[in-house]
Design an enzyme around this catalytic site. Structure first.
Site, PDB file in Angstrom:
ATOM      1  N   LYS A  13       0.833  -1.207   0.000  1.00 39.81           N
ATOM      2  CA  LYS A  13       0.000   0.000   0.000  1.00 39.81           C
ATOM      3  C   LYS A  13       0.872   1.264   0.000  1.00 39.81           C
ATOM      4  O   LYS A  13       2.088   1.182   0.170  1.00 39.81           O
ATOM      5  CB  LYS A  13      -0.935   0.004   1.216  1.00 39.81           C
ATOM      6  CG  LYS A  13      -1.839  -1.233   1.271  1.00 39.81           C
ATOM      7  CD  LYS A  13      -2.919  -1.242   0.181  1.00 39.81           C
ATOM      8  CE  LYS A  13      -3.411  -2.604  -0.173  1.00 39.81           C
ATOM      9  NZ  LYS A  13      -4.474  -3.192   0.566  1.00 39.81           N
TER      10      LYS A  13
HETATM   11  C1  LIG Z   1      -5.515  -4.090   0.937  1.00 34.82           C
HETATM   12  C2  LIG Z   1      -6.957  -3.929   0.893  1.00 34.82           C
HETATM   13  C3  LIG Z   1      -7.792  -4.441   1.909  1.00 34.82           C
HETATM   14  C4  LIG Z   1      -7.300  -5.298   3.022  1.00 34.82           C
HETATM   15  O1  LIG Z   1      -6.343  -4.677   3.803  1.00 34.82           O
HETATM   16  P1  LIG Z   1      -5.492  -5.560   4.864  1.00 34.82           P
HETATM   17  O2  LIG Z   1      -4.771  -4.521   5.647  1.00 34.82           O
HETATM   18  O3  LIG Z   1      -4.579  -6.425   4.066  1.00 34.82           O
HETATM   19  O4  LIG Z   1      -6.435  -6.339   5.682  1.00 34.82           O
HETATM   20  C5  LIG Z   1      -9.149  -4.179   1.834  1.00 34.82           C
HETATM   21  N1  LIG Z   1      -9.670  -3.472   0.822  1.00 34.82           N
HETATM   22  C6  LIG Z   1      -8.903  -2.984  -0.177  1.00 34.82           C
HETATM   23  C7  LIG Z   1      -9.545  -2.200  -1.263  1.00 34.82           C
HETATM   24  C8  LIG Z   1      -7.529  -3.207  -0.182  1.00 34.82           C
HETATM   25  O5  LIG Z   1      -6.785  -2.732  -1.182  1.00 34.82           O
END
Ligand SMILES: *Cc1c(COP(=O)(O)O)cnc(C)c1O
Length: 376
Positions: A184
């Protein structure tokens, strides 16, 4: 690994290593002062009252729905063109996810018209997902949600610091959820944040992230509390100080990182303008965006052709991805009655190109040349 140009590159250096090292040396490694500092800096960065650090975004989405009072018998409207966690979170509460189609290839976010068509007396909430860091149609969605008393959760995983009419994404609905998973914009390995302007919601989130207990170990260890009560059935959804310290190091870099990303995107847009068969989602968007990923839609191709293009790109050393395989097609959600024509057309023709702050002009050109050769 092994690609000439990977999909994503971590913006990590000595700063993150040192931040983690200092927490380890301090002797307090679980939830404590670093989490609090991370929360405070995150909330002021977003201009939001409260930020609650959590283990990841999936649990943030679960808590958000639980705080919204969502449970068995309720329906929650969700997009299908998202990561599966957006939808799984609904199932954790016992409620039923109801899939809404997206608007178009230019704007692959949840379609407000579909939200209206899908609303009935069981509908209690909407989860919007700001695709690639670009905003959903929040004015229309919020106005509708207020009229129908629907709880709005923003899955803002893609959009830290992205703006919609001057407001930061994640701070417009009732609760916003962020992820700090390694790929991210802000990475801590695993990590998440729940943000809200509602003090009750924030307090409930803090209670539920730690077993429903009235105090946390850090308060007891630092002599501020000796006892605790358990008020509600909670979870262990906490972040720890090692991850929070890494998050703080990442916050030092985020502005510069996003500025570089904006330039990389601009370079992409210039090269991609020559591709008549390619639609760039939000290609005309002007407001500030986190630019989380660089998806393109190759007009008119189906899944088979798209996958052939992917393989040819990979053979040239360019890693690609698909954001996302539509959730409603996964075995656990599949149902012949679900009809999402736009989502299905997009999920079969979309391709995510490499994207990170330090992608050079030459590398972007190489990706686009590879795409041109592949499409020919
Ligand atoms: C990465 C992501 C998640 C999940 O996040 P985690 O921290 O891995 O649980 C949920 N929704 C979207 C759109 C994502 O990109």
């Amino acid at each position: 690994m092994g690609y000439k140009i990977p999909l994503f590159d971590l913006n990590f250096d000595e700063a993150e290593a040192l931040a983690a090292y200092e927490v380890i040396k301090s002797g307090w490694i679980s939830t404590g002062p670093k989490c609090l500092e991370f929360e405070n800096r995150f909330s002021s960065m977003l201009n939001v009252e409260h930020a609650v650090s959590l283990a990841n975004c999936t649990v943030a989405l679960h808590l958000a729905l639980e705080i919204g009072g969502i449970g068995p018998g309720d329906e929650v409207i969700v997009p299908s063109l998202t990561f599966v966690a957006t939808v799984n979170a609904v199932r954790y509460t016992g409620a039923t996810p109801v899939f809404a189609d997206v608007i178009s290839a230019e704007n692959p976010t949840i379609d407000p018209k579909q939200i209206k068509l899908l609303t009935n007396e069981r509908t209690k909430a909407i989860i919007v997902m700001h695709y690639a860091g670009f905003p959903c149609q929040m004015d229309e969605i919020m106005e509708y949600a207020r009229d129908w008393n629907l709880f709005v959760v923003e899955d803002a995983c893609h959009g830290p610091l992205s703006e919609y009419r001057g407001q930061k994404l994640g701070t417009i609905g009732d609760i916003g959820c962020f992820s700090f998973f390694s790929n991210k914009n802000i990475s801590t390995g695993e990590g998440g944040m729940l943000v809200t302007n509602n003090t009750d919601y924030a307090q409930t989130a803090k209670l539920l992230r730690s077993h429903g207990m009235t105090t946390m170990s850090y308060q007891r260890a630092s002599g501020h509390a000796t006892e605790y009560d358990v008020l509600r059935l909670g979870y262990n959804y906490r972040m720890d100080d090692i991850h929070a310290a890494i998050g703080l190091a990442q916050l030092d870099k985020i502005k510069a990182d996003l500025e570089k990303r904006a330039k990389v995107r601009q370079t992409y847009l210039e090269y991609l303008a020559a591709f008549s068969e390619v639609t760039v989602p939000f290609g005309e968007h002007k407001e500030f965006s986190s630019n989380y990923i660089m998806p393109i839609v190759i007009n008119g191709v189906g899944k088979e052709r798209r996958d052939t293009i992917r393989e040819a790109m990979h053979a040239r050393g360019v890693q690609t991805s698909v954001h996302y395989p539509a959730v409603h097609r996964f075995s656990i959600y599949r149902n012949e009655k679900i009809k999402l024509p736009m989502t299905e057309a997009i999920t079969d023709s979309i391709l995510t190109l490499p994207f990170y702050a330090n992608l050079s002009n030459d590398e972007v050109r190489f990706v686009c040349d590879s795409l041109a050769e592949t499409l020919r």
